[in-house]
Scaffold this active site. Structure first.
Site, PDB file in Angstrom:
ATOM      1  N   GLY A 111      75.498  20.465  40.715  1.00 20.85           N
ATOM      2  CA  GLY A 111      74.827  19.846  39.674  1.00 20.85           C
ATOM      3  C   GLY A 111      74.559  20.888  38.421  1.00 20.85           C
ATOM      4  O   GLY A 111      73.539  20.643  37.663  1.00 20.85           O
ATOM      5  N   SER A 112      74.982  21.988  38.544  1.00 24.55           N
ATOM      6  CA  SER A 112      74.613  23.145  37.250  1.00 24.55           C
ATOM      7  C   SER A 112      75.107  22.378  35.877  1.00 24.55           C
ATOM      8  O   SER A 112      74.019  22.695  35.099  1.00 24.55           O
ATOM      9  CB  SER A 112      75.189  24.224  37.508  1.00 24.55           C
ATOM     10  N   ASN A 113      75.960  21.813  35.910  1.00 24.77           N
ATOM     11  CA  ASN A 113      76.205  21.121  34.352  1.00 24.77           C
ATOM     12  C   ASN A 113      75.142  20.068  34.377  1.00 24.77           C
ATOM     13  O   ASN A 113      74.726  19.972  32.904  1.00 24.77           O
ATOM     14  CB  ASN A 113      77.585  20.567  34.346  1.00 24.77           C
ATOM     15  N   ILE A 123      87.165   7.848  39.196  1.00 21.62           N
ATOM     16  CA  ILE A 123      86.139   6.626  38.532  1.00 21.62           C
ATOM     17  C   ILE A 123      86.851   5.450  38.644  1.00 21.62           C
ATOM     18  O   ILE A 123      88.206   5.135  38.095  1.00 21.62           O
ATOM     19  CB  ILE A 123      85.541   7.068  37.404  1.00 21.62           C
ATOM     20  N   ASN A 162      83.970  13.786  30.570  1.00 21.92           N
ATOM     21  CA  ASN A 162      84.170  14.335  31.624  1.00 21.92           C
ATOM     22  C   ASN A 162      84.198  15.982  31.346  1.00 21.92           C
ATOM     23  O   ASN A 162      84.643  16.298  30.235  1.00 21.92           O
ATOM     24  CB  ASN A 162      85.389  14.175  32.450  1.00 21.92           C
ATOM     25  N   HIS A 213      86.212  19.555  32.453  1.00 21.95           N
ATOM     26  CA  HIS A 213      87.397  19.936  33.270  1.00 21.95           C
ATOM     27  C   HIS A 213      87.391  21.712  33.191  1.00 21.95           C
ATOM     28  O   HIS A 213      87.252  22.062  31.885  1.00 21.95           O
ATOM     29  CB  HIS A 213      88.462  19.481  32.981  1.00 21.95           C
ATOM     30  N   ASP A 246      92.424  13.317  33.420  1.00 23.90           N
ATOM     31  CA  ASP A 246      92.292  14.311  32.578  1.00 23.90           C
ATOM     32  C   ASP A 246      93.208  14.222  31.304  1.00 23.90           C
ATOM     33  O   ASP A 246      93.791  15.357  30.703  1.00 23.90           O
ATOM     34  CB  ASP A 246      92.663  15.641  33.211  1.00 23.90           C
ATOM     35  N   GLU A 304      81.130  26.225  30.249  1.00 23.73           N
ATOM     36  CA  GLU A 304      80.788  24.726  30.820  1.00 23.73           C
ATOM     37  C   GLU A 304      79.352  24.418  30.300  1.00 23.73           C
ATOM     38  O   GLU A 304      79.175  23.446  29.750  1.00 23.73           O
ATOM     39  CB  GLU A 304      81.093  24.172  32.200  1.00 23.73           C
TER      40      GLU A 304
HETATM   41  C1  GRF Z   1      82.470  22.183  37.238  1.00 23.69           C
HETATM   42  O1  GRF Z   1      83.387  23.319  37.147  1.00 23.69           O
HETATM   43  C2  GRF Z   1      83.359  21.394  36.538  1.00 23.69           C
HETATM   44  O2  GRF Z   1      84.250  21.532  35.762  1.00 23.69           O
HETATM   45  C3  GRF Z   1      84.079  20.577  37.825  1.00 23.69           C
HETATM   46  O3  GRF Z   1      83.215  20.696  38.883  1.00 23.69           O
HETATM   47  C4  GRF Z   1      82.330  21.564  38.779  1.00 23.69           C
HETATM   48  C5  GRF Z   1      80.829  21.299  38.922  1.00 23.69           C
HETATM   49  O4  GRF Z   1      79.951  22.076  39.142  1.00 23.69           O
HETATM   50  N1  GRF Z   1      84.426  19.047  37.303  1.00 23.69           N
HETATM   51  P1  GRF Z   1      78.319  21.767  38.956  1.00 23.69           P
HETATM   52  O5  GRF Z   1      78.194  20.698  40.040  1.00 23.69           O
HETATM   53  O6  GRF Z   1      78.031  21.079  37.656  1.00 23.69           O
HETATM   54  O7  GRF Z   1      77.697  23.042  39.111  1.00 23.69           O
END
Ligand code: GRF
Length: 197
Positions: free
Chosen positions: A12-14, A95, A109, A111, A152, A181
């Site tokens: 969940g870092s994003n 999904i 999304n 990628h 994608d 990202e």
């Molecule tokens: C990221 O590299 C994203 O591109 C991919 O999965 C990873 C998720 O990382 N789809 P996080 O859970 O957001 O840390």
């Protein structure tokens, strides 16, 4: 304010970078994160969401008889939260079509490569970076795109490059890409909200 939901399966870092942008960055005043859904009860993303006081729910595939009722449960949660925009952020399941149809043009999304390169079925997580190392490419990067039925393939919203060095391991590339990202996901959300796509 747009109401955003984030679908996750892992760290969940994003999701965290989106939350940080909402709290004190470029999404402040534009977005409210109303819901985080994980299909994985062990996802650290759920803990992060709770730390941010965001409603977090776990919807596991194994609690449902089939894919249709599983996706139906996700769609119900999204609708109950009056979600405007859905962000997939490390969501590791296909999904459902019914969700894609309901949120076409409103589901994003991320990628970890320069799509259309290194995308498609089986191209996720470390597999992507391993393929990049094998290919001898000197660049990789990250892409935020709209979600369509085919993996994608949706329209690209933001894409950014990173350098790849001959000595890089897949982990080295992964780290460099992840940092990008975290910057481009909030940017892409802002673009979509402002109708600049
Ligand atoms: C990221 O590299 C994203 O591109 C991919 O999965 C990873 C998720 O990382 N789809 P996080 O859970 O957001 O840390």
């Amino acid at each position: 304010m747009k109401r955003l939901a984030v679908l996750v399966s892992g760290s969940g870092s994003n999701m965290q970078s989106i939350a940080d942008s909402v709290n004190r960055g470029i999404l402040k005043g534009l977005v409210e994160i109303v819901l985080v859904i994980s299909n994985n009860p062990g996802a650290y993303a759920l803990e992060r969401a709770r730390n941010e006081n965001i409603k977090a729910v776990c919807i596991e595939r194994k609690s449902f008889e089939d894919e249709i009722s599983f996706n139906g449960a996700i769609l119900r949660e999204l609708r109950n939260a009056e979600t405007d925009i859905v962000c997939l952020a490390g969501y590791m399941r296909m999904i459902g079509r019914e969700i894609i149809r309901a949120y076409r043009g409103k589901m994003l999304n991320i990628h970890p490569a320069l799509l259309p390169k290194f995308g498609g079925k089986g191209m996720y997580g470390r597999h992507v970076h391993e393929a990049v190392v094998k290919s001898g490419e000197t660049k990789s990067g990250a892409t935020v795109h709209f979600v369509e039925e085919e993996y994608d393939t949706g329209k690209i919203i933001v894409q950014r490059e990173v350098e790849v060095f001959a000595s890089d391991t897949p982990q080295d590339i992964s780290k460099r890409v992840l940092a990008v990202e975290h910057r481009i996901y909030p940017e892409a959300i802002k673009k979509v909200i402002e109708g600049k796509v």
